[in-house]
Design a protein around this motif. Structure first.
Motif, PDB file in Angstrom:
ATOM      1  N   UNK A  23       1.105  -1.028   0.324  1.00  0.00           N
ATOM      2  CA  UNK A  23      -0.339  -0.223  -0.329  1.00  0.00           C
ATOM      3  C   UNK A  23       0.990   0.859  -0.047  1.00  0.00           C
ATOM      4  N   UNK A  24       0.324   1.357  -0.852  1.00  0.00           N
ATOM      5  CA  UNK A  24       0.951   3.565  -1.405  1.00  0.00           C
ATOM      6  C   UNK A  24       0.484   4.928  -0.342  1.00  0.00           C
ATOM      7  N   UNK A  25       1.492   5.382   0.340  1.00  0.00           N
ATOM      8  CA  UNK A  25       1.060   6.386   0.993  1.00  0.00           C
ATOM      9  C   UNK A  25       1.493   7.725   0.772  1.00  0.00           C
ATOM     10  N   UNK A  26       0.590   8.718   0.859  1.00  0.00           N
ATOM     11  CA  UNK A  26       1.853   9.791   0.292  1.00  0.00           C
ATOM     12  C   UNK A  26       2.145   9.823  -1.530  1.00  0.00           C
ATOM     13  N   UNK A  27       2.196   8.996  -2.118  1.00  0.00           N
ATOM     14  CA  UNK A  27       2.369   8.724  -3.653  1.00  0.00           C
ATOM     15  C   UNK A  27       1.216   8.155  -3.999  1.00  0.00           C
ATOM     16  N   UNK A  28       1.249   8.668  -5.104  1.00  0.00           N
ATOM     17  CA  UNK A  28       0.218   7.474  -5.947  1.00  0.00           C
ATOM     18  C   UNK A  28       0.595   5.633  -6.842  1.00  0.00           C
ATOM     19  N   UNK A  29       0.486   5.771  -6.311  1.00  0.00           N
ATOM     20  CA  UNK A  29       0.699   3.971  -7.163  1.00  0.00           C
ATOM     21  C   UNK A  29       1.164   3.440  -8.895  1.00  0.00           C
ATOM     22  N   UNK A  30       0.192   4.168  -8.452  1.00  0.00           N
ATOM     23  CA  UNK A  30       0.306   4.113 -10.592  1.00  0.00           C
ATOM     24  C   UNK A  30       0.865   5.132 -11.152  1.00  0.00           C
ATOM     25  N   UNK A  31       2.271   5.959 -10.427  1.00  0.00           N
ATOM     26  CA  UNK A  31       3.045   6.698 -11.019  1.00  0.00           C
ATOM     27  C   UNK A  31       4.622   6.118 -11.396  1.00  0.00           C
ATOM     28  N   UNK A  32       5.276   5.918 -12.045  1.00  0.00           N
ATOM     29  CA  UNK A  32       6.526   5.134 -12.142  1.00  0.00           C
ATOM     30  C   UNK A  32       6.358   4.166 -12.253  1.00  0.00           C
ATOM     31  N   UNK A  33       7.784   3.097 -11.253  1.00  0.00           N
ATOM     32  CA  UNK A  33       7.732   1.773 -11.378  1.00  0.00           C
ATOM     33  C   UNK A  33       7.518   1.326  -9.945  1.00  0.00           C
ATOM     34  N   UNK A  34       6.916   0.331  -9.958  1.00  0.00           N
ATOM     35  CA  UNK A  34       7.110  -0.470  -8.277  1.00  0.00           C
ATOM     36  C   UNK A  34       7.187  -1.439  -8.897  1.00  0.00           C
ATOM     37  N   UNK A  35       7.809  -2.154  -7.842  1.00  0.00           N
ATOM     38  CA  UNK A  35       9.186  -3.172  -7.831  1.00  0.00           C
ATOM     39  C   UNK A  35       8.811  -4.222  -6.678  1.00  0.00           C
ATOM     40  N   UNK A 108      17.220  -2.589 -10.318  1.00  0.00           N
ATOM     41  CA  UNK A 108      18.643  -2.340 -10.220  1.00  0.00           C
ATOM     42  C   UNK A 108      18.049  -1.249  -8.272  1.00  0.00           C
ATOM     43  N   UNK A 109      18.709  -1.275  -7.724  1.00  0.00           N
ATOM     44  CA  UNK A 109      18.189  -1.147  -6.617  1.00  0.00           C
ATOM     45  C   UNK A 109      18.365   0.272  -6.581  1.00  0.00           C
ATOM     46  N   UNK A 110      19.138   0.480  -7.113  1.00  0.00           N
ATOM     47  CA  UNK A 110      20.169   2.066  -6.234  1.00  0.00           C
ATOM     48  C   UNK A 110      19.169   3.180  -7.632  1.00  0.00           C
ATOM     49  N   UNK A 111      18.642   2.575  -8.633  1.00  0.00           N
ATOM     50  CA  UNK A 111      18.191   3.572  -8.370  1.00  0.00           C
ATOM     51  C   UNK A 111      16.061   3.640  -8.287  1.00  0.00           C
ATOM     52  N   UNK A 112      15.277   2.816  -6.917  1.00  0.00           N
ATOM     53  CA  UNK A 112      14.397   3.319  -6.564  1.00  0.00           C
ATOM     54  C   UNK A 112      14.806   3.959  -5.072  1.00  0.00           C
ATOM     55  N   UNK A 113      13.520   5.266  -4.875  1.00  0.00           N
ATOM     56  CA  UNK A 113      13.366   6.465  -4.980  1.00  0.00           C
ATOM     57  C   UNK A 113      12.347   5.590  -3.432  1.00  0.00           C
ATOM     58  N   UNK A 114      11.931   4.731  -3.337  1.00  0.00           N
ATOM     59  CA  UNK A 114      11.469   4.438  -2.025  1.00  0.00           C
ATOM     60  C   UNK A 114      10.935   3.053  -2.019  1.00  0.00           C
ATOM     61  N   UNK A 115      11.351   2.812  -0.590  1.00  0.00           N
ATOM     62  CA  UNK A 115      11.645   1.542  -0.508  1.00  0.00           C
ATOM     63  C   UNK A 115      10.456   0.754   1.241  1.00  0.00           C
ATOM     64  N   UNK A 116       9.628  -0.013   0.303  1.00  0.00           N
ATOM     65  CA  UNK A 116       9.191  -0.318   2.107  1.00  0.00           C
ATOM     66  C   UNK A 116       9.865  -1.062   3.105  1.00  0.00           C
ATOM     67  N   UNK A 117       8.909  -1.605   4.125  1.00  0.00           N
ATOM     68  CA  UNK A 117      10.191  -1.715   5.256  1.00  0.00           C
ATOM     69  C   UNK A 117       9.917  -4.191   5.886  1.00  0.00           C
ATOM     70  N   UNK A 118       9.399  -3.760   4.942  1.00  0.00           N
ATOM     71  CA  UNK A 118       9.118  -5.632   3.966  1.00  0.00           C
ATOM     72  C   UNK A 118       8.556  -6.708   5.618  1.00  0.00           C
TER      73      UNK A 118
END
Length: 125
Positions: A23-35, A108-118
Motif C-alpha cells: 500500500x502506497x501512502x503520500x504517493x500514487x501507486x500508479x506513478x512510475x515503476x513499482x517493484x 537496479x536497486x540504486x535507482x529506486x526512490x522509496x522502499x517499504x519495511x519488508x
C-alpha cells in the motif's frame, strides 16, 4: 511523506501460495515503476518483479516467471505480488519499492526512490 507498507507474508509449505500487498501512502501507486525485491541474510537484494504503472508492462526474474504475478489496483493505491508454486528458494524478506519514471533497469536497486519495511516469506519443504 511517502510510505510503502507491505503485508501478506507468512509461512507456507512448498507448492503453496501467498499474495503480498504494498500500500502506497503520500504517493500514487500508479506513478512510475513499482517493484518487488527479496533478500536473504548474507545475500544481495534481488529483483523479483516490477510493473510500469503507466503502461502495465510487467518484468520478472527468470526464477519466478510463470509462478509470480505482479498487479496493481489504482483505486486502492496498492500493488500486489501473487506467489504461486512456492519453493524453499523463495524464502526471504520481500520488499516493495518505487521509482519515478519508467521501469528501465527494473531490478537496479540504486535507482529506486522509496522502499517499504519488508514482509517475511518462509517456505518449508
Amino acid at each position: 511523506q511517502v510510505q510503502l507498507v507491505e503485508s501478506g507474508g507468512g509461512s507456507v509449505q512448498a507448492g503453496g501460495s501467498l499474495r503480498l500487498s504494498c500500500a502506497a501512502f503520500g504517493v500514487s501507486a500508479s506513478s512510475g515503476c513499482m517493484a518487488w525485491f527479496r533478500q536473504v541474510p548474507g545475500k544481495e537484494r534481488e529483483g523479483v518483479a516490477a510493473t510500469d504503472t503507466g503502461t502495465g508492462s510487467g518484468y520478472y526474474a527468470d526464477s519466478v516467471k510463470g509462478r509470480f504475478t505482479i498487479s496493481q489496483d489504482n483505486a486502492k493505491n496498492t500493488v500486489y505480488l501473487q506467489l504461486n508454486s512456492l519453493n524453499v528458494e523463495d524464502t526471504g524478506m520481500y520488499y516493495c519499492a518505487m521509482k519515478w519514471g519508467t521501469c528501465t533497469a527494473p531490478f537496479a536497486t540504486l535507482l529506486y526512490n522509496y522502499w517499504g519495511q519488508g514482509t517475511q516469506v518462509t517456505v518449508s519443504s
